[in-house]
Design an enzyme around this catalytic site. Structure first.
Site, PDB file in Angstrom:
ATOM      1  CG  ASP A 173      -1.832   1.235   1.050  1.00 13.04           C
ATOM      2  OD1 ASP A 173      -2.991   1.109   0.923  1.00 13.04           O
ATOM      3  OD2 ASP A 173      -1.242   2.080   2.083  1.00 13.04           O
ATOM      4  CD  GLU A 199      -2.502   2.576  -3.622  1.00 12.45           C
ATOM      5  OE1 GLU A 199      -3.645   3.241  -3.799  1.00 12.45           O
ATOM      6  OE2 GLU A 199      -1.433   2.814  -2.465  1.00 12.45           O
TER       7      GLU A 199
END
Length: 453
Positions: A173, A199
């Site tokens: 993330d 990400e």
């Protein structure tokens, strides 16, 4: 499988995902998270400790899910939040851990965080400034000093614990907020190989590039969803021929029609399942799974009214079951991964992997297109409200084929009552109904390699 409980994911692996040919499931972050008023979805992205204790379940339930999914042929990829901890003054987390913004007993203290000294509150304001992007706080989330050996070792220990539990990979993330050299150092400490994808919400104006992160693992081709939706809604089908341009190479890219962040944005080009665009969304899923670019990720979530809405919880703050005793999906969960065309297209993706090319591309450059995948498959999609009568060059050997996304197709027997005939020249004369698709699969030359996530 956004916000699904571990027990339900285990059942879904056995009942549906494994038999359908899915390669893996991305699960919500398994760490212990904060408890906040009205329990928004973003609670899961605020880390209070690295205990495997969340509203999806405890460590024993997580380990059981991983084991059962792996037995069904489905890997588990954990959403790993390692850029930051929490963004609140303090509190007691879902598993009972007490913490403050910069003090996490037994894990981190004030000196383990960045305090960038900018903008009056240490928050990122200028996302094009590399220092701010990677040293200031993302919406007040306590930013870990990932350049230090202590933080790197602590994060690596958490990831290695997940590997011990059987996890096969990680979604990193907020990866662009972590310097690539820091991520590389952390990943070098993993005790065994794992699939890593990051990400990276890329901005062509900088200050980071995809190339900074691809040596570490795959990256999210984040603008793919916008490009796909724009080509469909603006009726510019020829744009889909070039949808992979300016992204990393296909084997470095994760693609999707939407995800938990995008479906909550105001971007009018992001297609959503629970909206007036549902027909287009379903056809877009067919396109993504048919088009030979990237590692496709099929999203499944729940209906919501407001941006912050989390899943339904019980009195113990655990997510309510998704599946009924009859294994039916229960509201507000949408289970769009169970749509019949999704399973058919996962099969198509797996079977046509050996012919990762496009031939015989055709479009009316507004709202209809078709293409073949060598001699292994053919796809025609009608995004319009009108019928599409046409003789197509399918690229397939002569024979009779089922439309595998047709309503009468039986995926268990690979049969259908009304077969489509391809002549000796590889052509088929058909009528494709409004907002529908025709997908033909030549199983005599099919192979299985990379699957869908």
């Amino acid at each position: 499988m956004f916000e699904w409980p571990w027990k339900d994911i285990a059942r879904e692996c056995e009942l549906y995902l494994g038999p359908a040919g899915f390669s893996a499931v991305q699960v919500s972050p398994p760490h212990e998270h904060i408890v906040w008023e009205k329990h928004p979805w973003w609670e899961r992205y605020q880390v209070a400790s690295y205990k495997i204790e969340s509203r999806s379940g405890n460590e024993a339930e997580f380990a059981d899910m991983v084991k059962r999914c792996r037995r069904a042929g489905v890997d588990i990829y954990a959403d790993a939040v390692i850029n930051h901890m929490t963004g609140i003054p303090g509190g007691t987390a879902v598993g009972g851990t007490s913490f403050t913004h910069y003090d996490y007993p037994g894990i981190y203290d004030f000196n383990d965080f960045h305090h960038c000294g900018r903008n009056g509150n240490d928050d990122i304001v200028n996302y094009k400034d590399l220092y701010e992007l990677q040293n200031c706080e993302l919406v007040d989330l306590a930013d870990l000093a990932t350049e230090t050996s202590k933080v790197q070792n602590t994060i690596a220990a958490y990831l290695n614990h997940l590997l011990d539990l059987g996890v096969a990979g990680f979604r990193i993330d907020a990866a662009k907020h972590i310097p690539a050299k820091d991520l590389k150092a952390i990943m070098s400490q993993l005790k065994r190989s794992a699939y890593v994808y990051q990400e990276v919400i890329y901005d062509p104006a900088g200050p980071i590039s995809y190339a900074d992160y691809t040596p570490i693992g795959d990256v999210t081709a984040y603008d793919y969803a916008h490009r796909l939706g724009a080509a469909i809604k603006d009726k510019k089908m020829d744009g889909l021929l070039h949808i992979g341009e300016n992204f990393p190479a296909s084997n470095d890219s994760i693609v999707f029609v939407t995800n938990h962040d995008l479906e909550r944005t105001g971007d009018p080009y992001i297609l959503k399942y629970s909206s007036e665009d549902q027909k287009l969304y379903r056809l877009a899923q067919i396109f993504m799974l048919a088009w030979p670019f990237g590692y496709p990720q099929v999203y499944t979530g729940y209906d919501f009214t407001n941006y912050d809405d989390g899943p339904p919880l019980n009195e113990q703050l655990r997510t309510l079951p998704v599946l009924s005793s009859q294994n039916q999906c229960t509201a507000p969960f949408t289970c769009e991964h169970r749509l019949p065309e999704v399973a058919a297209m996962v099969d198509f993706r797996n079977q046509t992997d050996g012919s990762f090319v496009v031939n015989n591309f055709w479009s009316n450059n507004t709202d209809q297109l078709a293409f073949s995948r060598g001699q292994k498959g053919f796809v025609a999609i009608n995004f319009s409200g009108n019928q599409l009568p046409k003789e197509f060059q399918t690229g397939l050997p002569a024979g009779k084929y089922c439309n595998i996304v047709g309503a009468s197709y039986n995926p268990n027997t690979h049969s259908c009552p009304n077969m489509i005939e391809v002549n000796a020249q590889g052509k088929a004369n058909v009528v494709i109904q409004a907002y529908s698709a025709m997908v033909l699969l030549n199983r005599t030359t099919a192979s299985q390699k990379k699957k869908a996530l």
